[in-house]
Motif scaffolding. Sequence first.
Motif: not given
Lengths: 495, 495, 495, 495
Positions: D443-447, D449
Amino acid sequence: MSRDRPPEYLGLGGRLGAGPAPELVAAGFALEMAEAPSLHDGFALADIAHTLALLDAGVLPEGDGARLLGALLEMAAMPSDKFPYDAAFGDPWNSRERVLEERAGPSAGWLGVGRPRREAARVALRLALRRGVLDAHAALLALADAYLVLARRHRDSLMSDSTYLQPAQPTTLGYVLAGHLQPVVRHLGRLEEAYRWVNLSPAGAGGTTGSSLAVDRDRLATGLGFGGVVEHARDAMWQTDGLVDLLAVLAAAATEAGQVAADLEIWASPAYGYVELADGYCRVSALMPQKKNPYALAVVRQGAGAVAGALAGVLSGLRTPTARTDHFLLAPGEVRRALGTFTTCTRLLAGVIGTMSVDTAALAEGAGDPGLVLGDLADEMVVGGVCDRRTAHRVLGEAARAAQSQQRAVTVDDVASAAGQAGLALPPAMLESLADPMALLRRRTVKGGWADLPRLLEVAGRDLAGLRRFGDGAPAAIDSAEAALLATARARATS
Amino acid sequence: MSRDRPPEYLGLGGRLGAGPAPELVAAGFALEMAEAPSLHDGFALADIAHTLALLDAGVLPEGDGARLLGALLEMAAMPSDKFPYDAAFGDPWNSRERVLEERAGPSAGWLGVGRPRREAARVALRLALRRGVLDAHAALLALADAYLVLARRHRDSLMSDSTYLQPAQPTTLGYVLAGHLQPVVRHLGRLEEAYRWVNLSPAGAGGTTGSSLAVDRDRLATGLGFGGVVEHARDAMWQTDGLVDLLAVLAAAATEAGQVAADLEIWASPAYGYVELADGYCRVSALMPQKKNPYALAVVRQGAGAVAGALAGVLSGLRTPTARTDHFLLAPGEVRRALGTFTTCTRLLAGVIGTMSVDTAALAEGAGDPGLVLGDLADEMVVGGVCDRRTAHRVLGEAARAAQSQQRAVTVDDVASAAGQAGLALPPAMLESLADPMALLRRRTVKGGWADLPRLLEVAGRDLAGLRRFGDGAPAAIDSAEAALLATARARATS
Amino acid sequence: MSRDRPPEYLGLGGRLGAGPAPELVAAGFALEMAEAPSLHDGFALADIAHTLALLDAGVLPEGDGARLLGALLEMAAMPSDKFPYDAAFGDPWNSRERVLEERAGPSAGWLGVGRPRREAARVALRLALRRGVLDAHAALLALADAYLVLARRHRDSLMSDSTYLQPAQPTTLGYVLAGHLQPVVRHLGRLEEAYRWVNLSPAGAGGTTGSSLAVDRDRLATGLGFGGVVEHARDAMWQTDGLVDLLAVLAAAATEAGQVAADLEIWASPAYGYVELADGYCRVSALMPQKKNPYALAVVRQGAGAVAGALAGVLSGLRTPTARTDHFLLAPGEVRRALGTFTTCTRLLAGVIGTMSVDTAALAEGAGDPGLVLGDLADEMVVGGVCDRRTAHRVLGEAARAAQSQQRAVTVDDVASAAGQAGLALPPAMLESLADPMALLRRRTVKGGWADLPRLLEVAGRDLAGLRRFGDGAPAAIDSAEAALLATARARATS
Amino acid sequence: MSRDRPPEYLGLGGRLGAGPAPELVAAGFALEMAEAPSLHDGFALADIAHTLALLDAGVLPEGDGARLLGALLEMAAMPSDKFPYDAAFGDPWNSRERVLEERAGPSAGWLGVGRPRREAARVALRLALRRGVLDAHAALLALADAYLVLARRHRDSLMSDSTYLQPAQPTTLGYVLAGHLQPVVRHLGRLEEAYRWVNLSPAGAGGTTGSSLAVDRDRLATGLGFGGVVEHARDAMWQTDGLVDLLAVLAAAATEAGQVAADLEIWASPAYGYVELADGYCRVSALMPQKKNPYALAVVRQGAGAVAGALAGVLSGLRTPTARTDHFLLAPGEVRRALGTFTTCTRLLAGVIGTMSVDTAALAEGAGDPGLVLGDLADEMVVGGVCDRRTAHRVLGEAARAAQSQQRAVTVDDVASAAGQAGLALPPAMLESLADPMALLRRRTVKGGWADLPRLLEVAGRDLAGLRRFGDGAPAAIDSAEAALLATARARATS
């Protein structure tokens, strides 16, 4: 009295016309002014002592002297943050001169007789530094005490020593801590030496080749509580060797404190679990509620970097021809900050050591591994005539390898079996030593070995008592000298 | 005996299979091997002393001991550049072990009994360092002597002191040189302290908590000529505070030598013409045949940078947890190079000082400028009751400005005229002081002032004599201890 | 709301019982708090931008968001010295959190969603640093301009170059200053590179492996005026390579500025008399009324030491395992101080260069010495076929020696006579070159030689124009981005 | 030809009478001579190129040129350890001149026409340095490759990240290694920039203001394989900014390598057991047969200290006026040693990383602790509208405290129970996230991540490919340029 320019720009009928350039105020005077708070008391004492010396020498008329002392005592009573220090008028000396002239009128001029501005600054610097050095000494003494107390408590708390974080021979926490204590005792001695330089008086040196006034420099020094006089005038005004020496002691001691902090960080990890810092030395993560971070260790460790940087900076700053003003633009702030960092971080580590909890079971866990005493066993096999050392190494190595290939610690049986296969007769007593690390430690009877630990701790305790005598005596001595000086001044001042 | 791998990779039935990675040899073993030449003699002495201690303790059988001593004495007799040191087999200790096994067979194994490799290296390091420190002490003593001799010769050679290279008050070259001498005397004392740490014995400490063998560590220390024992085993094996302390003394002293070299560069410029270096300390430009370059001064100055870098490097290298191998990978080479640089550069500066010619006429030229004594005159006007200091400053400043506006030095007449215009009566005796700087110097009677120079030089001479007693005595003492140790070993060795 | 302990000691139902130890406040929190003034604006911007990003991501309810923005804007409007920063409550973030809770109530909690305290601090640090780097860039540009202007003015102002302060070949002041300009142009380029790292956004990285929230990090970065994103979350949070890089550029440039200041000190000495600093950059001696001291040069020079110390300190501080809190305890203050010192000292040197007076007659005095061109003459004799180089050297050396033995400069006649005695025919044109150094300079037609100076200055001017475009553009860009961010926040805030 | 003195002491009819003082040889010439091996090839190339340039310019007669080239090619063919370098005759240039005169007779003199000794040394230095920089670049590229390969392999190898060695959020080894890779990529770019400075040609600059000969400096540069020309002659001869820049890049990169080595030391401890170094990077204890020491890590770590010391030393060495010979007495050796240390230590770490075994089970052990995701859960509770953040923290903190008071990790039940007691309804999906750290990572989908790791690795791979093009191309280009230069010389030489 109109005062829109610093005195020296006004001076001499306006020798330097328009006042300092704004860049000079920003880069130069502001830099010097940053030291005003730390030098404030020292300037006051230096000025008062010089005034008394002029009076004693019969140079300064009593009336001027009384007025001067009165004004100086008023200035001494002002806290530094209320004093109108202002870099726009130059360095701290300039701001002080302005106030003095307002309060003492033409008598103020006497303060510059036979004394360059530089002398006042040098005296004030040493007066400030000596307090800083004594604070550092006290902090280091607190750390030594913390090591000593914990070393005594954990004299028999078994653990394995390590190199490269690989378990080595058995030891106890007390023995390890007694080891940390040794260099601290030496650093305390070095700080005392550094203090000796700091606590010498440049007062009364006057200009480049000494004063022409009949000032009694020994008496001046005694009045200020100094331990002696820096005799040669150029030496008194310009040399900085004692500052480098001081910073080097701080850097070495801070570096070692950082090493111990790095050990503790590892020891406090869950994987090790040797120690837990008291809550007051930790922080909780803002993000992760379950996490207790040994923040104090990071603080201690950064201090080592800060002090090393100050040493490098001051040494670099000295790379000029002799007797340069830059030295005293750079060094005072660097040394002050380094002393502050050192003292607070050393006290912090002392607090950590003094309050952390030790899990002796966790410590002991790895120490009973018979593998840790194979080296000793090899020695005994050679000394006991069982075989030569190469053979002993080979046989024990095979025992170790056999165990390791099964991912377990070596056992007494492994050793007995490997010895048997090699046709060696290992006496049972030798094998038993594998199982009892404390028995092994009790056999470390060489001077300075584990069995000598009680004596080592006793010696360290005596050394610290001696160092404490200095550490307690010196501040009291300067307190009373400074108080006496002010009292003398009061007695001769116009109130 | 086939030997394609370093002993510890062979060890334990081939515990570490294939030998060291080439990168490990290039980065690690080669680094340690670079110290083999400097540690060669120390290793030999350490090994011999340990063997004798095992014999004395009754641990080592006489026959093995005799064979071991025989082999060790042969190895001691080999010059280091003929010794088969080879980084492919590990560190210097590994190469030594290989040779020892060839010569002493299984008896060689006894050398590892009760002594880790680390102990041998630590003893060898201190044995090497103590010679290096004594060389540095001797070099610094030579510099002190050069200052003292020249200071005596030029006690009365008038010159103007300066700050920021702007002429300040009159002084003499002798007084300035006596000033350079003061910190050198202090550094010599600090070197003596640093020697005390260096000249303590780690021998016999054994493993992490001390040896179990009945080795007499005091006797071991005495045999090696050490001044005492580092008692705590972990302290003996791991602490480096004395190295930082030593480097800091070298750095401070080298920095000051560089400052003096920078002064001399300016003084040797044609614009100044104060001094000329002897030919042997100069080079001619390859391009410009008329140019004689004071090359020695650049050499001295770079030394200050090199030593400061070594100090910064070693301090940085210590930023780890406690007791790390890295410290002893980095420090030995850095300290050795720093000692070498310091000693050669200090001797060079001593040579420069001792041989340069001084142009006393050029020195004196600017010193007679009456402007240089206006500050003194202002003091006298105040002390003599002529006027207050602010007035004195203003009047003298006007005289100075008048002269400067005509691009000439101020004269007695300028001063008299400015005083007259201000309605001040300046006694002729005051004005005369303007014209005779030597008379002014003779009035600097305060302690440490110019008139006190003969006493300052006498004290310095006495201090140096004391330091020379140490400097002469210590090398002789270690020479004779080392010779006695070898003689003892020869008497007990199988030849 | 009872508040006697920092939030994290209160946190979690009082997880850490009694609050921080006083030593921890003194050594740790006070250290972090010292950066509060410099980070104040950056914290405000970071918090506002994060709040807007949560709103944009649809995570944060509008009402909470509006309240939060309102409180944050109020806090942003408070000057840092009025803000209740207090180390007793922890680091600056803790003090900010307290105020925020007072003003925004439970909505305040949203600020910690998806963002560790560390992220806010890292963003604030880069926001503060980028202004500092741009100030340093502007100061260095001002120095470059000062060199360029003076170099143009003194393109033909003859002087002798020197090595070791011994006169070498003729040059002009303009050519020397153009030489100082070259590395400054390179440093400006390096500062621009350093800025690129500083001006990247860590915002939105969240925890150790990045945020789980749908925050748009590119948009966050743009909103804060950053040039891009530090993508990897651990890199964004922990790496410091750009700080070392920045300090190294400052150290190299400050060191060169110090070298120029050291030159000027010599040039301003009466013995040289090449330059005189404007009054605003000098001080008068308090003791000696006639003395005008180039104080600014000492200030510039100490700056080089200070910055070198900061670099050494920060590098030392990084000597730990990876990702350690200590790095960010030490580096922010060191870098801030180093930037400040660099910028003020560089502006000061620019002021000195831009206002000092040059005595072209004094400069030229030594440059006409025919001895300075003997090297060139030797070349010409070889090139012109008069003799081989060894012979040329010998003959010219004899001429030089003859003159020097009479304590005078070599003359055309000396050379002619020495050549005659050696049976060499020296064409008159060759001899004439001895007498006209400007003619010689005009023959330096090689690329980058004296005759190429106009082109070199033109190129430098063009380079500076390019650098100025960056130097002017970047501050404007961040000003407008920050203003736009605040405007957006205002539009969405509850006032 | 009598030769008991260095040429410049003989020079000019014996200008400097008696030869150099022994201290000057020991401290100065020996120091310069220590660089002869590293500069040997560069001197040969510089001399040959200069000779060809004189021929091209029509200045040097063909016959002299051919003789000179013949002798120079012979000298180039001699290995440096066979070349009669001897500090008694001065610096390396002096020894070379002696050999040249023996072989080329009077033609040898042409080599000094239009070129000071300094120019030859500066060209040789850059020729040597550029090879050293390219080696360092290749080593750093090898380290980057090692990180990248291992990061790809362990993209999903779960572990807990940590701060202060306290477990923080879950991560994977691959993500951590990808983080180490980021600054390495930047350092490679900085090294490329540093190379650009190093690979510029000072050749043909001649004296202080450029040469009067019609030498084509661009052609000279191209012939030597340089990327361009340092135009301004004083800049070409004296500036060192590129050396400081280079050392700073090395220092930063070596410091980070040391940080990773420190991590690995902890990870390789039995308490952690995350990794085991390959045998070739370890040593067995000589004392303790069971102990396998990760010696390579200590070697890597000391390198960081050595390089930091070199940087500090060189910066200190530059603290003089401008254009001082000392800079080039100190810097060449320091930079050479730093490059060597950096390159071997970086290759060593690359080897360690590339061969160590990773115990993924040990890594994963602590990562499943639900306590590590409480921070995330708190966020979700807020975002999911369960409660405000302060409440979430309090509730989860109570759950954590309850577990910790029983000395166990927090469980899903603890959390559910604490939430229940607080009257909060926690959706089961939220609680499930506690149990599956990989789900959380996805779920760490930030740029930047964790979910973005494949792209981060791809980008890094592309970056490295670009850097490799430079790293491969540059050595080939200088090889072929140098070969072509020698071929040209051979074609025009008298054999």
